[in-house]
Motif scaffolding. Structure first.
Motif, PDB file in Angstrom:
ATOM      1  N   LEU A 108      12.128   8.730  10.000  1.00  0.00           N
ATOM      2  CA  LEU A 108      11.499   8.811   8.684  1.00  0.00           C
ATOM      3  C   LEU A 108      10.122   9.463   8.738  1.00  0.00           C
ATOM      4  O   LEU A 108       9.783  10.271   7.871  1.00  0.00           O
ATOM      5  N   ILE A 109       9.339   9.121   9.763  1.00  0.00           N
ATOM      6  CA  ILE A 109       7.968   9.664   9.786  1.00  0.00           C
ATOM      7  C   ILE A 109       8.010  11.189   9.905  1.00  0.00           C
ATOM      8  O   ILE A 109       7.252  11.897   9.238  1.00  0.00           O
TER       9      ILE A 109
ATOM     10  N   SER B 202       6.670   2.461   6.122  1.00  0.00           N
ATOM     11  CA  SER B 202       6.876   1.021   6.097  1.00  0.00           C
ATOM     12  C   SER B 202       7.493   0.587   4.750  1.00  0.00           C
ATOM     13  O   SER B 202       8.399  -0.249   4.700  1.00  0.00           O
ATOM     14  N   PHE B 203       7.012   1.197   3.688  1.00  0.00           N
ATOM     15  CA  PHE B 203       7.592   0.936   2.354  1.00  0.00           C
ATOM     16  C   PHE B 203       9.058   1.376   2.309  1.00  0.00           C
ATOM     17  O   PHE B 203       9.931   0.631   1.842  1.00  0.00           O
TER      18      PHE B 203
ATOM     19  N   GLU C 209      -1.813   6.443   6.161  1.00  0.00           N
ATOM     20  CA  GLU C 209      -1.138   6.498   4.856  1.00  0.00           C
ATOM     21  C   GLU C 209       0.339   6.868   5.025  1.00  0.00           C
ATOM     22  O   GLU C 209       1.207   6.291   4.363  1.00  0.00           O
ATOM     23  N   LEU C 210       0.619   7.801   5.914  1.00  0.00           N
ATOM     24  CA  LEU C 210       2.018   8.175   6.157  1.00  0.00           C
ATOM     25  C   LEU C 210       2.799   6.975   6.682  1.00  0.00           C
ATOM     26  O   LEU C 210       3.926   6.696   6.260  1.00  0.00           O
ATOM     27  N   GLU C 211       2.174   6.260   7.611  1.00  0.00           N
ATOM     28  CA  GLU C 211       2.860   5.101   8.194  1.00  0.00           C
ATOM     29  C   GLU C 211       3.101   4.012   7.152  1.00  0.00           C
ATOM     30  O   GLU C 211       4.138   3.347   7.162  1.00  0.00           O
ATOM     31  N   ALA C 212       2.160   3.853   6.226  1.00  0.00           N
ATOM     32  CA  ALA C 212       2.350   2.847   5.165  1.00  0.00           C
ATOM     33  C   ALA C 212       3.540   3.234   4.294  1.00  0.00           C
ATOM     34  O   ALA C 212       4.361   2.386   3.920  1.00  0.00           O
ATOM     35  N   ILE C 213       3.663   4.528   4.007  1.00  0.00           N
ATOM     36  CA  ILE C 213       4.801   4.977   3.188  1.00  0.00           C
ATOM     37  C   ILE C 213       6.116   4.714   3.930  1.00  0.00           C
ATOM     38  O   ILE C 213       7.086   4.224   3.341  1.00  0.00           O
TER      39      ILE C 213
ATOM     40  N   GLU D 231       0.852  -1.202   0.000  1.00  0.00           N
ATOM     41  CA  GLU D 231       0.000   0.000   0.000  1.00  0.00           C
ATOM     42  C   GLU D 231       0.880   1.241   0.000  1.00  0.00           C
ATOM     43  O   GLU D 231       0.624   2.205  -0.723  1.00  0.00           O
ATOM     44  N   GLY D 232       1.933   1.186   0.852  1.00  0.00           N
ATOM     45  CA  GLY D 232       2.858   2.320   0.953  1.00  0.00           C
ATOM     46  C   GLY D 232       3.508   2.615  -0.390  1.00  0.00           C
ATOM     47  O   GLY D 232       3.651   3.776  -0.784  1.00  0.00           O
TER      48      GLY D 232
END
Ligand code: HEC
Ligand code: HEC
Length: 426
Positions: free
Chosen positions: A366-367, A421-422, A415-419, A284-285
């Motif tokens: 990163l976040i 994670s990517f 959504e930020l967390e998914a990115i 998703e990320g």
């Protein structure tokens, strides 16, 4: 010389494509499985694995590699005899130093202890060296002071290909040796401050020649290390050591080292066909990264950088390289107003291993970095400014922020967390 390098004018049609693809990915493809959607993204952006095995097949001459290994690790080239490449590009830190900004000559120790050790601050965040021998890696340093275009290598030591450097990487590898803060320092070994000033204050061919003169003076000193250096130099078939053969040796060594030590990332495995290599959240990320996150407008290609220059409005602090402790980034090279506060888009492979982030290490994780791209205001409100002056001058930096960032369309923490994670899978 750099006037013809205008990243924005080259990138605009590309940008429109990215924004349009982002729109398509986010609206038209929900009926497909997540792997099908991601596969479409990968095909559209023609992405290939780049962490390993892409090394420029340079001269893998064992003797040159041995000389390069010595040069990377020795402190004999530094003014205070206390700094080597490996001081700031540490094996234990994915070849960075783990500090917000680097500490050069006069410093000792590692990690935060080094920050307080009294060494000269190099006011930028150190890069990793992984992937730097990838053939597509043609722009080096936060301000792009080494850039390869159409077979020519532009740099502060002049057009470098004609001087015997075999790549832009090879030029980038010797520039630290010419920097007062990183290497030259207080010339205990070079003794003559006249020589030091000569290297520091001149440019192009003069800089190249002055540095070569210093290096050869150095080789006449008597010490075990210099003896070893002379021996390795002869074994590598080099008659006179100069910046070009030093750069070529260091990069020959690094090419071998980086190839041996690289890790195939989860992202690479996914690209190679292993659909289990990424978690569903990472997938998703990835789709958000290339889609409505608009990240790929700048972090694109196999190395996740357009090798172009943009501002995301990072606060400056009071310790930058240029006037008033500012770091004007690309404008320090081109002297163009439009380039103020722009920095080369950093590559993102292995990014989770190299905190802190940003050109001056402003972001701890990163976040925080990703959030700042989306909206800088909460970060600024929380962290404030380092001085009254900075508070009052920040408007200039804010107005330099790339308008591309205004197209980012992320709407939830999830959504930020998914990115993020990517990014951790890169
Ligand atoms: C005092 C710490 C320090 C030392 C010593 C040092 N570096 Fe670095 N290195 C940095 C910092 C900080 C940057 C980022 C500087 C910038 O972009 O302006 C960097 C950037 C680089 C880059 C550019 C990477 C990229 O992606 O653009 C290369 C290549 C490099 N260093 C190689 C070397 C080599 C080879 C040596 C030894 C000759 C060396 N460095 C010594 C701190 C250091
Ligand atoms: C307008 C171009 C642009 C866009 C769009 C963009 N970035 Fe960046 N990014 C940059 C630049 C330039 C920097 C370095 C800025 C600085 O330090 O001054 C950066 C820094 C970063 C860093 C820190 C890397 C490091 O090694 O210090 C990360 C992580 C990152 N971006 C992720 C993202 C993500 C995720 C997105 C999408 C939500 C995104 N970026 C969108 C240009 C961009």
């Amino acid at each position: 010389m750099f006037n013809n390098i205008d990243s924005m004018s080259v990138k605009v049609p590309y940008l429109i494509t990215v924004l349009f693809i982002g729109f398509l990915i986010s609206t038209r493809t929900y009926a497909l499985s997540i792997d099908d959607r991601l596969t479409r993204v990968i095909e559209t952006f023609s992405l290939n694995p780049a962490s390993c095995g892409q090394t420029n097949p340079q001269i893998q001459n064992d003797n040159l590699v041995a000389l390069g290994r010595f040069l990377f690790n020795t402190t004999v080239l530094s003014g205070g005899k206390d700094t080597s490449c490996s001081t700031c590009h540490l094996d234990s830190k994915h070849l960075t130093d783990g500090l917000p900004v680097a500490v050069g000559v006069g410093g000792h120790g590692e990690g935060m202890a080094r920050m307080a050790s009294g060494g000269i601050i190099v006011p930028r965040n150190a890069f990793s060296l992984f992937n730097r021998s990838h053939p597509k890696y043609k722009t080096f340093f936060w301000d792009g002071k080494v850039i390869e275009q159409e077979g020519l290598i532009y740099s502060p030591i002049g057009e470098a290909a004609s001087k015997g450097f075999n790549s832009a990487f090879s030029v980038a590898a010797v520039l630290p040796i010419l920097a007062k803060d990183e290497f030259l320092g207080e010339q205990q070994i070079y003794r003559s401050s006249r020589n030091l000033e000569l290297v520091e204050s001149v440019y192009f061919d003069e800089k190249f020649n002055a540095a070569n003169k210093l290096i050869n003076e150095l080789l006449t000193f008597k010490s075990e290390e210099i003896k070893e250096l002379n021996k390795l130099k002869s074994e590598a078939g080099i008659e006179t050591l100069n910046l070009a053969n030093i750069g070529n040796a260091i990069t020959a060594f690094l090419a071998v080292k980086l190839n041996n030590e690289c890790q195939v990332s989860q992202w690479d495995k996914y690209l190679a066909g292993n659909k289990q290599a990424l978690t569903p959240v990472q997938k998703e990320g990835a789709i958000l990264f290339f889609g409505k996150g608009r990240c790929a407008a700048c972090h694109n290609g196999d190395l996740f950088t357009d090798m172009g220059f943009h501002s995301i409005g990072v606060p400056q602090g009071d310790f930058g390289t240029h006037i008033h402790g500012q770091d004007i980034g690309r404008a320090g090279i081109t002297f163009e107003q439009k380039d103020r506060y722009k920095f080369r888009t950093p590559p993102l492979l292995g990014v989770s291993k190299t905190p802190p982030y940003g050109h001056n290490g402003s972001f701890q994780d990163l976040i925080t970095t990703v959030r700042f791209h989306v909206n800088p205001i909460p970060f600024l409100a929380k962290n404030g400014w380092t001085s009254e002056r900075e508070l009052l001058t920040y408007g200039k930096i804010l107005s330099s922020r790339s308008e591309i960032l205004g197209y980012i369309d992320l709407e939830s923490e999830q959504e930020l967390e998914a990115i993020v994670s990517f990014l951790e899978g890169l």
